[in-house]
Enzyme design. Structure first.
Site, PDB file in Angstrom:
ATOM      1  CB  ALA A 476      -0.927   0.010   1.212  1.00  0.00           C
ATOM      2  CB  CYS A 477       1.125   4.336  -1.797  1.00  0.00           C
ATOM      3  SG  CYS A 477      -0.440   4.701  -2.604  1.00  0.00           S
ATOM      4  CB  ILE A 478      -0.338   7.946   1.323  1.00  0.00           C
ATOM      5  CG1 ILE A 478       1.120   8.186   1.700  1.00  0.00           C
ATOM      6  CG2 ILE A 478      -1.236   8.780   2.219  1.00  0.00           C
ATOM      7  CD1 ILE A 478       1.447   7.895   3.133  1.00  0.00           C
ATOM      8  NE  ARG A 480      -3.778   5.763  -6.612  1.00  0.00           N
ATOM      9  CZ  ARG A 480      -3.677   6.013  -7.909  1.00  0.00           C
ATOM     10  NH1 ARG A 480      -3.202   5.088  -8.726  1.00  0.00           N
ATOM     11  NH2 ARG A 480      -4.020   7.181  -8.390  1.00  0.00           N
TER      12      ARG A 480
END
Length: 532
Positions: A476-478, A480
């Site tokens: 995961a990113c911030i 997504r």
């Protein structure tokens, strides 16, 4: 915009995390090297000049002071590294370089415009026909940063550089240049483009900042004239924004920039509520801390030290008798945490999760606490939170004559009683399912994660990704959830993700699937990796 504000608020927490230790050092150092305190209690033999303790304590005060004096640079580095998706180290270094470049360019442009230290004093503007007030406001636009003559943009300048450098890092960290310039490709390109951007920003700021500065000062003056009413709404909305984590993106502007007011301390203009308090704390000539500096945070002492622990007691007393023993330990731990450190999430998100109306009342009561303490001219500072530790350092030790802290103790008992009876009455009247009530066997305190995962079934998310056996990699990113699957055809369609699983969007490329969930993405990643 909501997700971007959440990310920005999260990045603010990186530089803010250094404030507690800096505040403790400055608070202890300044308090126990104050000559008046030493003389009053006859401690010259222990704490007077020339003693070992005096050397240690004065050094502690200096360390704390230099950290608060370097906040603009700290914010630039912290925000850049916090917002960068990749190459966080390069982002932080580039931000530091960019910050210095920006202020050096500002100083150069000011010189071209005829603004120098000699031509930006209040006396000079008075000689040009301005009134005393106009001259003071105009001279307040200019000052020094890291020893360079510049404008007083303060922490806001650090925030601007941090955001710009983070954006450039995310865009250019893998930039490929022509073969002849290949050495400067990728991450090496980030500081180059950052310097160029900082130079442009520095060249623009001298032309627009005087107007922005005066506009902010005018707004701050207007807000100050709203008195306790304005502070009530400030405290109320800050507590509501806490639900989404957005308060972290707002309150630093009041704590560290001119939006939180300006005041001359020890011959220097200081901007921002917390900056004003700690500047006064470091000044041995301060006889009384200014409520104008502390009004943006001290209201939290009443709910954090007295209100929420009383609410925890109300939840304990309304729990089912057979579950009280189990609930008691959990609620006592959460109440003690709130009282000692001001960390309130375990209690707040428990009743937010099961009874939002209680949280709304809590926000109203906190707004009232802000307004009342400000009206009573209480001036107790904080580092980060508002528990007994900060209250002792920045209230009790500083003395009632300087802080008027006695009102916090006087109002503490009424605050506790109001929280206790309001919570107890509403829990019983509406049969609210606070910990230990109802048929459920599990007794727990809820966290922010629980609140965000409400009505989310992790097994349904996994099934929509094609099942456990279809998951190759989950990250995961911030904002997504990033998943690599073995067979993309097994992934559910966009309509299922959006209608059933509350996704804001879905992106697909080959065997890669990105599902937009905002701040929930990181939590989902962790939950999926636990069970896959």
């Amino acid at each position: 915009m909501f997700e971007k504000l959440q990310r920005l608020g999260k990045s603010f927490m990186i530089p803010i995390a250094v404030l507690p230790i800096a505040g403790i050092m400055l608070g202890v150092g300044a308090a126990f090297t104050n000559s008046l305190m030493i003389e009053t209690y006859g401690l010259q033999w222990l704490l007077g000049e020339g003693t070992i303790l005096n050397y240690i304590l004065s050094t502690m005060g200096t360390i704390g002071n230099v950290i608060f004096g370097s906040l603009p640079l700290i914010f630039a580095v912290g925000i850049a590294s916090g917002l960068a998706m990749q190459e966080k180290g390069a982002a932080g270094l580039s931000a530091a370089i960019g910050f210095v470049v920006m202020h050096s360019v500002i100083g150069k442009v000011l010189g071209f415009l005829g603004h120098t230290p000699a031509t930006t004093t209040a006396d000079y503007f008075l000689s040009q026909g301005m009134t005393v007030l106009e001259a003071a406001k105009q001279s307040n636009v200019y000052g020094y940063e890291l020893g360079m003559f510049s404008v007083k943009i303060g922490v806001l300048g650090g925030i601007i550089i941090g955001i710009v450098v983070a954006v450039l890092t995310n865009k250019y960290y893998d930039k490929k240049l022509p073969e002849a310039l290949s050495f400067f490709s990728g991450v090496r390109f980030v500081p180059i483009i950052s310097v160029l951007a900082a130079s442009i920003i520095g060249a623009i700021i001298p032309f627009i900042w005087p107007y922005i500065h005066l506009g902010i000062s005018t707004f701050a003056e207007f807000f100050g004239k709203t008195g306790p009413v304005g502070i009530f709404f400030y405290g109320f909305f800050m507590r509501l924004l806490n639900i989404f984590g957005l308060h972290h993106a707002i309150y630093p502007l009041f704590w560290f920039t001119s939006l939180g007011g300006e005041m001359e301390v020890a011959g220097k203009l200081v901007q921002g509520g917390q900056n004003i308090f700690f500047a006064q704390l470091a000044d041995p000539n301060t006889l009384r801390f200014s409520p104008e500096g502390t009004k943006y945070f001290m209201g939290g002492y009443l709910p954090m030290m007295f209100g929420l622990p009383a609410a925890a007691l109300a939840m304990y007393h309304t729990a089912d008798s057979k579950k009280k023993k189990m609930v008691g330990g959990l609620l006592f731990s959460a109440a003690l945490t709130s009282f000692l450190t001001g960390i309130t999430e375990p209690i707040e998100f428990t009743f937010l999760f099961v009874a939002p109306v209680l949280y709304g009342i809590h926000a109203l009561l906190e707004g009232l606490a802000y307004a009342i303490l400000y009206a009573l001219k209480v001036a107790v500072g904080v580092t980060f939170s508002r528990g007994i530790i900060d209250f002792t350092l920045f209230g009790l030790i500083q003395g009632n004559a300087k802080t008027n802290f006695i009102w916090i103790l006087i109002l503490g008992i009424p605050t506790a009683l109001i929280y206790y009876y309001v919570f107890k009455t509403l829990i019983l009247k509406f049969n609210l399912k606070t910990p230990g009530r109802g048929e459920e066997e599990e007794v727990k305190l809820y966290s922010k994660k629980d609140a965000m995962m409400k009505d989310m079934d992790i097994e349904e998310v996994i099934e929509a990704l094609g099942g456990r056996e279809n998951l190759a990699e989950v990250d995961a990113c911030i904002t997504r959830l990033r998943v690599t699957v073995k067979d993309a055809s097994k992934v559910a369609d966009d309509a299922t993700w959006k209608s059933k699983l509350k996704a804001k969007g879905v992106f697909r490329k080959g065997n890669g699937v990105q599902v937009v969930y905002g701040a929930l993405a990181e939590i989902l990643k962790n939950e999926i990796n636990k069970v896959k």
